[in-house]
Design a protein around this motif. Structure first.
Motif, PDB file in Angstrom:
ATOM      1  N   VAL A  16     -33.784 -56.578  22.032  1.00 26.90           N
ATOM      2  CA  VAL A  16     -33.749 -57.419  20.837  1.00 26.90           C
ATOM      3  C   VAL A  16     -34.896 -57.035  19.914  1.00 26.90           C
ATOM      4  O   VAL A  16     -36.065 -57.057  20.332  1.00 26.90           O
TER       5      VAL A  16
ATOM      6  N   TYR B 247     -23.170 -63.765  23.175  1.00 25.57           N
ATOM      7  CA  TYR B 247     -24.327 -63.156  23.839  1.00 25.57           C
ATOM      8  C   TYR B 247     -24.016 -62.831  25.294  1.00 25.57           C
ATOM      9  O   TYR B 247     -24.493 -61.820  25.819  1.00 25.57           O
TER      10      TYR B 247
ATOM     11  N   GLU C 221     -32.421 -59.765  15.475  1.00 24.26           N
ATOM     12  CA  GLU C 221     -32.333 -61.227  15.413  1.00 24.26           C
ATOM     13  C   GLU C 221     -33.580 -61.800  14.737  1.00 24.26           C
ATOM     14  O   GLU C 221     -34.682 -61.259  14.875  1.00 24.26           O
TER      15      GLU C 221
ATOM     16  N   LEU D 116     -35.001 -65.477  19.056  1.00 22.78           N
ATOM     17  CA  LEU D 116     -34.408 -65.088  20.333  1.00 22.78           C
ATOM     18  C   LEU D 116     -33.421 -66.158  20.783  1.00 22.78           C
ATOM     19  O   LEU D 116     -33.810 -67.314  21.004  1.00 22.78           O
TER      20      LEU D 116
ATOM     21  N   VAL E   6     -37.648 -57.334  24.554  1.00 17.89           N
ATOM     22  CA  VAL E   6     -37.888 -57.780  23.180  1.00 17.89           C
ATOM     23  C   VAL E   6     -38.991 -56.943  22.542  1.00 17.89           C
ATOM     24  O   VAL E   6     -40.028 -56.688  23.164  1.00 17.89           O
TER      25      VAL E   6
END
Length: 226
Positions: A30, A165, A179, A182, A198
């Motif tokens: 992400v 997701y 994004e 999160l 992340v």
């Protein structure tokens, strides 16, 4: 996939300031950040839709910096931008048929049964959330080895977003998402599916890299981390 010392300029403005980040195979990565953080630019740099002014893009250790977006797609990369991600003048069924290598898009309708009654409609007449369902379902059908999606659940109802997701986390692929925040379904430990990594970006730089469970939670106003 990996960005290494990547810089991107839009005219006189530099959007990425020599960032290095990795999206390991078999994970969901992400790219997190507020508007203007560079998260979308980083995703597009991986996809090849924006050119680097310096640095490199690697895939499976090979330098693909000079490969066009079309070449990357032909080599098994699927990119879903945040806008204009479907063929608006074609029907939902035609959009799905184009994405399915064998012409069978049953899996997409199983994933998003909401699309079934919409099959004869032109994609451009769908709501924003319905278009995102169609765009993500096209990515699911592509069987790509790398799937890059900018804000996959934009405009979706919460229960459809959660399903989205889960579907992305269950892909046998390198999945990279951009994004603003999160999603809860990606933060949860032991939720099943791929591990979640992340990279938080701020003003074109990476300020945090780690597992999703280590990511700072949003403040009381629901602002993005940082």
């Amino acid at each position: 996939m990996e960005l290494r010392d990547a810089r991107v300029r839009y005219g006189p403005l530099e959007a990425l300031h020599g960032i290095t980040l990795a999206a390991p195979a078999g994970t969901v990565t992400v790219l997190l950040g507020r508007n203007g953080s560079g998260r979308t630019t980083a995703l597009r740099a991986l996809a090849g839709t924006v050119a680097l002014s310096a640095g490199s893009v690697l895939r499976d250790g090979a330098d693909i910096t000079r490969h066009t977006a079309h070449a990357r797609a032909a080599a098994g990369l699927c990119f879903v931008p945040d806008r204009q991600a479907v063929f608006a003048g074609m029907t939902v069924a035609e959009n799905l048929q184009l994405a399915a290598p064998d012409g069978d898009f049953t899996f997409a309708l199983d994933a998003y049964p909401e699309l079934r009654p919409l099959l004869p409609r032109r994609a451009g007449t769908l709501s924003g959330g319905e278009q995102r369902m169609l765009a993500v379902s096209r990515a699911l059908l592509s069987r790509a080895r790398a799937v890059l999606v900018d804000e996959p659940a934009q405009g979706m109802a919460p229960h459809v977003a959660a399903r989205t997701y889960a579907l992305l986390r269950g892909l046998d692929a390198c999945v990279v998402l951009a994004e603003q925040r999160l999603p809860p379904g990606l933060r949860a430990v032991g939720a099943g599916g791929a591990a979640v990594v992340v990279h938080e970006l701020r003003r074109g730089s990476v300020v945090f890299s780690g597992e999703a469970s280590e990511t700072p939670r949003p403040g009381p106003r629901g602002s993005s981390p940082g």
